[in-house]
Enzyme design. Structure first.
Site, short mmCIF file in Angstrom:
data_model
loop_
_atom_site.label_atom_id
_atom_site.label_comp_id
_atom_site.label_asym_id
_atom_site.label_seq_id
_atom_site.Cartn_x
_atom_site.Cartn_y
_atom_site.Cartn_z
N LYS A 97 8.43 5.26 13.22
CA LYS A 97 8.96 4.16 12.43
C LYS A 97 9.74 4.65 11.21
O LYS A 97 9.41 4.33 10.07
CB LYS A 97 7.80 3.25 11.97
CG LYS A 97 8.25 1.90 11.44
CD LYS A 97 7.04 1.12 10.94
CE LYS A 97 7.43 -0.20 10.30
NZ LYS A 97 6.29 -0.89 9.69
N ARG B 59 -2.26 3.78 6.11
CA ARG B 59 -2.45 3.43 4.69
C ARG B 59 -3.32 4.47 3.99
O ARG B 59 -4.30 4.95 4.56
CB ARG B 59 -3.06 2.04 4.57
CG ARG B 59 -2.16 0.94 5.09
CD ARG B 59 -2.79 -0.44 4.94
NE ARG B 59 -1.89 -1.48 5.42
CZ ARG B 59 -1.83 -1.87 6.69
NH1 ARG B 59 -2.63 -1.31 7.59
NH2 ARG B 59 -0.98 -2.81 7.06
N SER C 237 0.82 -1.21 0.00
CA SER C 237 0.00 0.00 0.00
C SER C 237 0.86 1.26 0.00
O SER C 237 2.00 1.26 0.48
CB SER C 237 -0.92 0.01 1.23
OG SER C 237 -0.15 -0.03 2.42
N HIS D 142 4.59 6.15 7.88
CA HIS D 142 4.73 5.74 9.27
C HIS D 142 4.80 6.99 10.14
O HIS D 142 5.57 7.91 9.85
CB HIS D 142 5.99 4.90 9.45
CG HIS D 142 6.03 3.70 8.55
ND1 HIS D 142 5.03 2.75 8.54
CD2 HIS D 142 6.91 3.31 7.59
CE1 HIS D 142 5.31 1.83 7.64
NE2 HIS D 142 6.45 2.15 7.05
N GLU E 233 12.63 4.24 8.59
CA GLU E 233 13.16 2.96 8.14
C GLU E 233 14.12 3.14 6.97
O GLU E 233 14.11 4.17 6.30
CB GLU E 233 12.02 2.02 7.74
CG GLU E 233 11.15 2.53 6.60
CD GLU E 233 9.90 1.69 6.37
OE1 GLU E 233 9.45 1.03 7.33
OE2 GLU E 233 9.38 1.70 5.25
N HIS F 157 5.11 6.42 0.84
CA HIS F 157 5.94 5.50 0.07
C HIS F 157 5.19 4.20 -0.17
O HIS F 157 4.17 3.92 0.47
CB HIS F 157 7.26 5.21 0.80
CG HIS F 157 7.08 4.50 2.12
ND1 HIS F 157 6.69 5.15 3.27
CD2 HIS F 157 7.21 3.19 2.47
CE1 HIS F 157 6.61 4.29 4.27
NE2 HIS F 157 6.91 3.08 3.81
N LYS G 171 -7.23 -2.85 2.69
CA LYS G 171 -7.33 -2.70 4.14
C LYS G 171 -7.85 -1.30 4.50
O LYS G 171 -8.10 -0.47 3.63
CB LYS G 171 -5.96 -2.94 4.78
CG LYS G 171 -5.43 -4.35 4.60
CD LYS G 171 -4.10 -4.53 5.31
CE LYS G 171 -3.58 -5.95 5.18
NZ LYS G 171 -2.27 -6.13 5.86
N GLN H 149 1.70 4.24 1.85
CA GLN H 149 1.58 4.35 3.30
C GLN H 149 2.59 5.35 3.83
O GLN H 149 3.49 5.80 3.12
CB GLN H 149 1.83 2.98 3.94
CG GLN H 149 3.19 2.39 3.58
CD GLN H 149 3.35 0.95 4.06
OE1 GLN H 149 4.07 0.69 5.00
NE2 GLN H 149 2.67 0.02 3.37
#
Length: 362
Positions: free
Chosen positions: A144, A347, A117, A121, A146, A328, A353, A119
């Site tokens: 988050k 998301r 998806s 964070h 990353e 991203h 979802k 999304q």
């Protein structure tokens, strides 16, 4: 008594210095690579001794202490988190002082066949808010950020359409110039000049990319309305980056907030037009990606939103870093991923979802 204590301390030190085998978690999300073609499946097979199901997708291999996929010691049944709490010295003083008695990162291997998806964070402040209001969706209070290191050719969407020169490159120029001068006034002047130049240049490039999208993707203009789409055209070529980025984010949000009926109609028209045009010309990489994503996620707002995001292709050994709140999506390929210990995902598109557009806008 003292001798017994010394013996126990020595025993614990030997245990800490000895490599400990972990049993790690696997995630079989439907976007994973099926069977033994997946790095994740082969790694999990070696780690657990179980056979690979040739018909099952293997998406993520987790190494860490997060409760959604905790690692356990191979013998004794202790979780890695429990073992660290009994042996906190393994983290070192700096980690203990800053993060407490828990592993401050989560390590994963990903095998991506179908796009994840679009999304973002959350940062720590937003994560706390989301966890408090919707704990079933946002399982912890952590941010988050990353990074992903490609194991194979790897495709991703990362951030809004923008300047390809990084801030670190500009900082490097600044440092090199500053080293050449002992003059504090010149140092400050250079810093201000470079900051201004970066803002202007970033604004110019993102503005040009946005104008190009609106001129070549009429479906976006039809969806968000001519007046909203055209707000970027009066903006000066020397507009500040934040002003231009705000326009991109506004159009991005309008796409995601459009009704399903509107999206179905617009995406259908987009698909028809691109399939017609590819008989006459070579489609761009972004256009071909959009058709591929539409095949995976029909009638999804994320298909249109893709035009407003950077499309990056990594070779094996190349990496990207993704900050908090940065939109991203991983598209295809396999990578090693390291992040703060969190499983929070907001998301926005390319998903069946729950989509949390309000949180994504924050």
């Amino acid at each position: 008594m003292e001798e017994n204590n010394n013996t126990e301390i020595k025993k614990r030190k030997r245990m800490i210095n000895k490599p400990l085998r972990l049993q790690c978690a696997v995630k079989n999300y439907n976007w994973g690579i099926v069977g033994n073609k997946s790095h994740v499946s082969r790694l999990f097979c070696l780690n657990s001794g179980t056979h690979i199901n040739p018909n099952e997708p293997y998406a993520e291999f987790w190494i860490g202490t997060h409760e959604s996929g905790a690692s356990f010691l191979d013998h004794g049944g202790l979780s890695l988190k429990e073992w660290i709490s009994k042996n906190p010295d393994v983290l070192g003083d700096r980690v203990l002082n800053k993060w407490g008695g828990d592993l401050p990162f989560l390590f994963k291997v990903l095998s991506v066949e179908k796009a994840l998806s679009i999304q973002a964070h959350p940062d720590k402040e937003l994560a706390r808010t989301l966890h408090k209001s919707q704990p079933s969706l946002y399982s912890d209070e952590n941010h988050k950020p990353e990074m992903a290191l490609a194991l194979t050719e790897f495709e991703a969407l990362c951030g809004f359409i923008s300047l390809k020169v990084t801030h670190s490159f500009i900082s490097d120029i600044s440092i090199r110039l500053i080293v050449l001068s002992d003059c504090m006034d010149l140092l400050l002047a250079l810093q201000h000049s470079i900051t201004d130049w970066l803002g202007f240049t970033y604004g110019m490039v993102i503005l040009q990319e946005l104008r190009n999208v609106l001129c070549t993707v009429p479906e976006i203009v039809d969806l968000v309305g001519g007046a909203d789409a055209e707000q970027c055209f009066p903006v000066s070529e020397f507009g500040r980056s934040q002003e231009v980025k705000a326009i991109v984010e506004s159009i991005f949000s309008q796409i995601l907030l459009s009704s399903r009926d509107e999206i179905c109609e617009i995406v259908s028209r987009l698909k028809w037009r691109l399939n017609l045009e590819k008989k006459k010309r070579q489609l761009t990489d972004k256009e071909m990606l959009v058709l591929r994503l539409e095949g995976q996620y029909p009638d999804d707002a994320g298909v249109l939103a893709t035009f407003l995001l950077n499309y990056v292709k990594l070779n094996r050994g190349e990496a990207l870093c993704i900050g908090a709140n940065e939109p991203h999506a991983y598209i295809r390929g396999e990578c090693i991923e390291c992040m703060a210990t969190s499983d929070n995902v907001v998301r926005a598109g390319l998903t069946s979802k729950h989509r949390d557009i309000d949180a994504a806008e924050v």
